[in-house]
Design a protein around this motif. Structure first.
Motif, PDB file in Angstrom:
ATOM      1  N   SER A   1       0.162  -1.477  -0.040  1.00 59.86           N
ATOM      2  CA  SER A   1      -0.038   0.038  -0.135  1.00 59.86           C
ATOM      3  C   SER A   1       0.895   1.465   0.234  1.00 59.86           C
ATOM      4  CB  SER A   1      -1.233   0.447   0.663  1.00 59.86           C
ATOM      5  OG  SER A   1      -1.690  -0.904   1.368  1.00 59.86           O
ATOM      6  N   ASP A   2       2.115   1.191  -0.092  1.00 57.29           N
ATOM      7  CA  ASP A   2       2.979   2.255   0.467  1.00 57.29           C
ATOM      8  C   ASP A   2       3.114   2.586  -1.148  1.00 57.29           C
ATOM      9  OD1 ASP A   2       5.168   3.758   0.619  1.00 57.29           O
ATOM     10  OD2 ASP A   2       6.464   2.836   1.195  1.00 57.29           O
ATOM     11  N   ARG A   3       2.716   3.989  -0.939  1.00 56.97           N
ATOM     12  CA  ARG A   3       2.752   4.645  -2.574  1.00 56.97           C
ATOM     13  C   ARG A   3       4.448   4.700  -3.338  1.00 56.97           C
ATOM     14  NH1 ARG A   3      -1.051   7.516  -4.808  1.00 56.97           N
ATOM     15  NH2 ARG A   3      -0.183   7.152  -6.586  1.00 56.97           N
ATOM     16  N   ARG A   4       5.144   4.808  -2.370  1.00 61.07           N
ATOM     17  CA  ARG A   4       6.293   4.146  -2.797  1.00 61.07           C
ATOM     18  C   ARG A   4       6.678   3.177  -3.941  1.00 61.07           C
ATOM     19  NH1 ARG A   4       9.657   9.764  -2.956  1.00 61.07           N
ATOM     20  NH2 ARG A   4      10.036  10.358  -1.324  1.00 61.07           N
ATOM     21  N   VAL A   5       6.707   2.326  -3.376  1.00 60.72           N
ATOM     22  CA  VAL A   5       6.302   0.622  -3.657  1.00 60.72           C
ATOM     23  C   VAL A   5       5.646   0.578  -5.147  1.00 60.72           C
ATOM     24  CG1 VAL A   5       6.459  -1.574  -3.063  1.00 60.72           C
ATOM     25  CG2 VAL A   5       7.494   0.264  -1.477  1.00 60.72           C
ATOM     26  N   ILE A   6       4.981   1.068  -5.029  1.00 61.21           N
ATOM     27  CA  ILE A   6       3.718   0.852  -5.747  1.00 61.21           C
ATOM     28  C   ILE A   6       2.532   1.863  -5.883  1.00 61.21           C
ATOM     29  CG2 ILE A   6       1.132  -0.570  -6.760  1.00 61.21           C
ATOM     30  CD1 ILE A   6       3.833  -1.985  -6.123  1.00 61.21           C
ATOM     31  N   ASP A   7       3.295   3.027  -7.000  1.00 61.63           N
ATOM     32  CA  ASP A   7       2.157   4.325  -7.193  1.00 61.63           C
ATOM     33  C   ASP A   7       1.534   4.114  -8.106  1.00 61.63           C
ATOM     34  OD1 ASP A   7       3.791   3.669  -9.772  1.00 61.63           O
ATOM     35  OD2 ASP A   7       5.425   5.485  -9.323  1.00 61.63           O
ATOM     36  N   TYR A   8       0.214   3.349  -8.414  1.00 55.62           N
ATOM     37  CA  TYR A   8      -0.470   3.573  -9.409  1.00 55.62           C
ATOM     38  C   TYR A   8      -1.479   3.983  -8.337  1.00 55.62           C
ATOM     39  CZ  TYR A   8       1.936  -0.607 -11.887  1.00 55.62           C
ATOM     40  OH  TYR A   8       2.789  -1.399 -12.247  1.00 55.62           O
ATOM     41  N   SER A   9      -2.684   4.360  -9.748  1.00 59.98           N
ATOM     42  CA  SER A   9      -3.639   5.388  -8.664  1.00 59.98           C
ATOM     43  C   SER A   9      -4.581   4.048  -7.540  1.00 59.98           C
ATOM     44  CB  SER A   9      -4.640   5.318  -9.447  1.00 59.98           C
ATOM     45  OG  SER A   9      -5.794   5.773  -8.703  1.00 59.98           O
ATOM     46  N   PRO A  10      -4.876   5.313  -6.229  1.00 58.84           N
ATOM     47  CA  PRO A  10      -5.444   3.919  -5.712  1.00 58.84           C
ATOM     48  C   PRO A  10      -6.235   3.063  -5.538  1.00 58.84           C
ATOM     49  CG  PRO A  10      -3.804   5.810  -4.229  1.00 58.84           C
ATOM     50  CD  PRO A  10      -4.089   6.398  -5.428  1.00 58.84           C
ATOM     51  N   TRP A  11      -7.134   3.839  -7.062  1.00 56.80           N
ATOM     52  CA  TRP A  11      -8.924   3.917  -7.295  1.00 56.80           C
ATOM     53  C   TRP A  11      -9.051   2.420  -8.505  1.00 56.80           C
ATOM     54  CZ3 TRP A  11     -12.717   5.987  -4.902  1.00 56.80           C
ATOM     55  CH2 TRP A  11     -12.439   7.547  -4.497  1.00 56.80           C
ATOM     56  N   ILE A  12      -7.434   2.128  -8.429  1.00 60.55           N
ATOM     57  CA  ILE A  12      -6.976   0.955  -9.754  1.00 60.55           C
ATOM     58  C   ILE A  12      -6.321  -0.119  -8.704  1.00 60.55           C
ATOM     59  CG2 ILE A  12      -6.108  -0.177 -11.322  1.00 60.55           C
ATOM     60  CD1 ILE A  12      -6.421   3.004 -12.636  1.00 60.55           C
ATOM     61  N   TRP A  13      -5.449   0.575  -7.691  1.00 61.86           N
ATOM     62  CA  TRP A  13      -4.313  -0.209  -6.941  1.00 61.86           C
ATOM     63  C   TRP A  13      -5.125  -1.313  -6.219  1.00 61.86           C
ATOM     64  CZ3 TRP A  13      -0.867  -3.811  -7.524  1.00 61.86           C
ATOM     65  CH2 TRP A  13      -0.350  -4.652  -6.823  1.00 61.86           C
ATOM     66  N   GLN A  14      -5.737  -0.365  -4.406  1.00 61.25           N
ATOM     67  CA  GLN A  14      -6.117  -0.993  -4.057  1.00 61.25           C
ATOM     68  C   GLN A  14      -7.356  -2.246  -4.086  1.00 61.25           C
ATOM     69  OE1 GLN A  14      -5.675  -1.101  -0.838  1.00 61.25           O
ATOM     70  NE2 GLN A  14      -3.195   0.476  -1.774  1.00 61.25           N
ATOM     71  N   PRO A  15      -8.859  -2.495  -4.937  1.00 65.65           N
ATOM     72  CA  PRO A  15      -9.397  -3.181  -5.067  1.00 65.65           C
ATOM     73  C   PRO A  15      -8.133  -4.640  -5.554  1.00 65.65           C
ATOM     74  CG  PRO A  15     -10.562  -1.191  -5.930  1.00 65.65           C
ATOM     75  CD  PRO A  15      -8.638  -0.852  -5.836  1.00 65.65           C
ATOM     76  N   LEU A  16      -7.623  -4.004  -6.375  1.00 69.02           N
ATOM     77  CA  LEU A  16      -7.062  -5.370  -6.907  1.00 69.02           C
ATOM     78  C   LEU A  16      -6.288  -6.297  -6.399  1.00 69.02           C
ATOM     79  CD1 LEU A  16      -6.047  -6.876  -9.315  1.00 69.02           C
ATOM     80  CD2 LEU A  16      -4.227  -5.289  -9.800  1.00 69.02           C
ATOM     81  N   LEU A  17      -5.301  -5.107  -5.255  1.00 68.11           N
ATOM     82  CA  LEU A  17      -4.669  -5.517  -3.916  1.00 68.11           C
ATOM     83  C   LEU A  17      -5.159  -5.926  -2.510  1.00 68.11           C
ATOM     84  CD1 LEU A  17      -2.266  -5.486  -2.051  1.00 68.11           C
ATOM     85  CD2 LEU A  17      -2.293  -2.980  -1.273  1.00 68.11           C
ATOM     86  N   GLN A  18      -6.980  -5.892  -2.632  1.00 72.41           N
ATOM     87  CA  GLN A  18      -7.366  -5.755  -1.689  1.00 72.41           C
ATOM     88  C   GLN A  18      -8.504  -7.101  -1.959  1.00 72.41           C
ATOM     89  OE1 GLN A  18      -6.596  -4.759   1.455  1.00 72.41           O
ATOM     90  NE2 GLN A  18      -5.991  -3.089   1.085  1.00 72.41           N
ATOM     91  N   LEU A  19      -9.000  -7.553  -3.097  1.00 70.43           N
ATOM     92  CA  LEU A  19      -9.579  -8.155  -3.561  1.00 70.43           C
ATOM     93  C   LEU A  19      -9.237  -9.455  -3.780  1.00 70.43           C
ATOM     94  CD1 LEU A  19     -12.185  -6.097  -5.069  1.00 70.43           C
ATOM     95  CD2 LEU A  19     -12.535  -7.233  -2.912  1.00 70.43           C
ATOM     96  N   ILE A  20      -7.637  -9.364  -4.553  1.00 77.01           N
ATOM     97  CA  ILE A  20      -7.057 -10.467  -5.807  1.00 77.01           C
ATOM     98  C   ILE A  20      -5.858 -10.767  -4.929  1.00 77.01           C
ATOM     99  CG2 ILE A  20      -6.507 -11.021  -7.473  1.00 77.01           C
ATOM    100  CD1 ILE A  20      -8.398  -9.877  -9.072  1.00 77.01           C
ATOM    101  N   ILE A  21      -4.955  -9.794  -4.903  1.00 78.87           N
ATOM    102  CA  ILE A  21      -3.807  -9.941  -4.191  1.00 78.87           C
ATOM    103  C   ILE A  21      -3.463 -10.626  -2.835  1.00 78.87           C
ATOM    104  CG2 ILE A  21      -1.320  -9.331  -4.375  1.00 78.87           C
ATOM    105  CD1 ILE A  21      -2.012  -7.830  -6.715  1.00 78.87           C
TER     106      ILE A  21
END
Length: 360
Positions: free
Chosen positions: A60-80
């Protein structure tokens, strides 16, 4: 005219403050300097929930993964985070220090801290306090900053243990350190240690580790692969100096060893996601070397100050297998510098140089 010896320095004021306070005044600890070492982090265990908490904080660190949270967080929380804690936990289980119930990174960082503490004690007595924190997981940076302030540290030197600077490592560690100061009523003056990728003592420690490893093998490896943690190539194009600093570390190591250019190859590992990362990729390059007839290779990881999941499991597992499956015969992994005496001496030298002006 007042000379320097007669002036009240901050250290003198801090150390004598308690002798001039009214009885009901809050206690003021004696002044000292804190040296806070910082490493990437580690899960508390390899079970699902420990791994999920750790991976969630890390990814969730934006320095590590700087994709838009609107795209990244659903993918992270629901799948990854529904799948990856299982696979990552299984990998951590392979290398876990069962005797101490902690990851090797935690064990090694504790050992490094203890040895540096001894060195600072000899050099500065009780005037310097050394401790460590993790960017992700425990012990947190905030908790260790609080501990240092409570112990009377009037100045803090923050030392991210990354030889080469990268936004996803050094910068995010510094970010967390500065955030930790937000809750301090009395913020101490602070310094951050810059990258030390070209420091002679660090290069010397690397070279000594290579020389020891080569002396222990029966037949000299054909190539030394210097494998650095990867970052997206886009970061380089956006101004991150990591790639250049890695290349310079390899060059300085080769020059110190007195080897021709062909005997050291610089590669990058731990690719994640769909975009292009710094190349060549270690896992592909070791296979290519084997196919070209380089049957004996050694691998060193100069970007890691301590052995961890990326070295003990990825290099000594996945990368070793790629080399052997492509026809390689002898694979030598050269451990990170860890708490080796030359490494502790190098880190201590960097600390002393960065304390200049604060303490004699």
């Amino acid at each position: 005219m007042l000379d320097a010896k007669s002036m009240n320095t901050p250290e003198k004021i801090a150390k004598t403050a308690g002798t001039h306070l009214p009885a009901d005044h809050p206690k003021v600890p004696a002044g000292k300097i804190g040296v806070l070492l910082a490493n990437l982090g580690t899960p508390d265990g390899y079970d699902y929930w420990s791994m999920r908490r750790y991976l969630n904080e890390f990814l969730s660190d934006r320095r590590v993964i700087d994709y838009s949270p609107w795209i990244w967080q659903p993918l992270l929380q629901l799948i990854i985070l529904s799948k990856r804690p299982f696979s990552s936990g299984a990998n951590y289980k392979l290398i876990w220090n069962e005797d101490k119930d902690e990851s090797p990174l935690m064990t090694i960082t504790k050992d490094q801290t203890a040895k540096i503490t001894e060195t600072m004690k000899v050099r500065y007595g009780d005037d310097v306090m050394v401790d460590f924190a993790m960017r992700y997981g425990n012990p947190s940076t905030k908790s260790k900053v609080r501990k240092m302030v409570e112990a009377g540290c009037r100045k803090i030197l923050f030392f991210p243990l990354y030889p080469q600077y990268a936004g996803a490592t050094t910068a995010t560690a510094n970010d967390e350190f500065f955030r930790s100061l937000l809750s301090e009523k009395w913020q101490p003056p602070v310094r951050t240690v810059p990258a030390y990728f070209d420091h002679p003592a660090y290069v010397e420690a690397l070279a000594q580790s290579v020389e020891r490893a080569y002396a222990d093998v029966g037949t000299r490896p054909d190539v030394l692969v210097a494998s650095y943690h990867g970052v997206p190539k886009r970061y380089l194009m956006e101004g991150d100096p990591y790639h250049c600093q890695c290349q310079k570390t390899s060059r300085l190591l080769r020059e110190r060893l007195g080897w021709p250019e062909a005997e050291i190859v610089t590669t990058f590992q731990s690719r994640f996601g769909p975009e292009e990362w710094l190349q060549p990729y270690t896992v592909e390059e070791v296979a290519r070397l084997a196919e070209l007839g380089k049957k004996r290779i050694a691998v060193i990881a100069p970007a890691f100050s301590a052995d961890c999941i990326e070295t003990l499991e990825e290099i000594n597992g996945e990368i070793r297998e790629a080399f052997e499956e492509a026809g390689g015969e002898e694979f030598t992994y050269i451990p990170c510098l860890n708490d080796d005496d030359a490494h502790i001496a190098a880190l201590s030298t960097v600390i002393e140089e960065n304390l200049a002006g604060w303490i004699d």
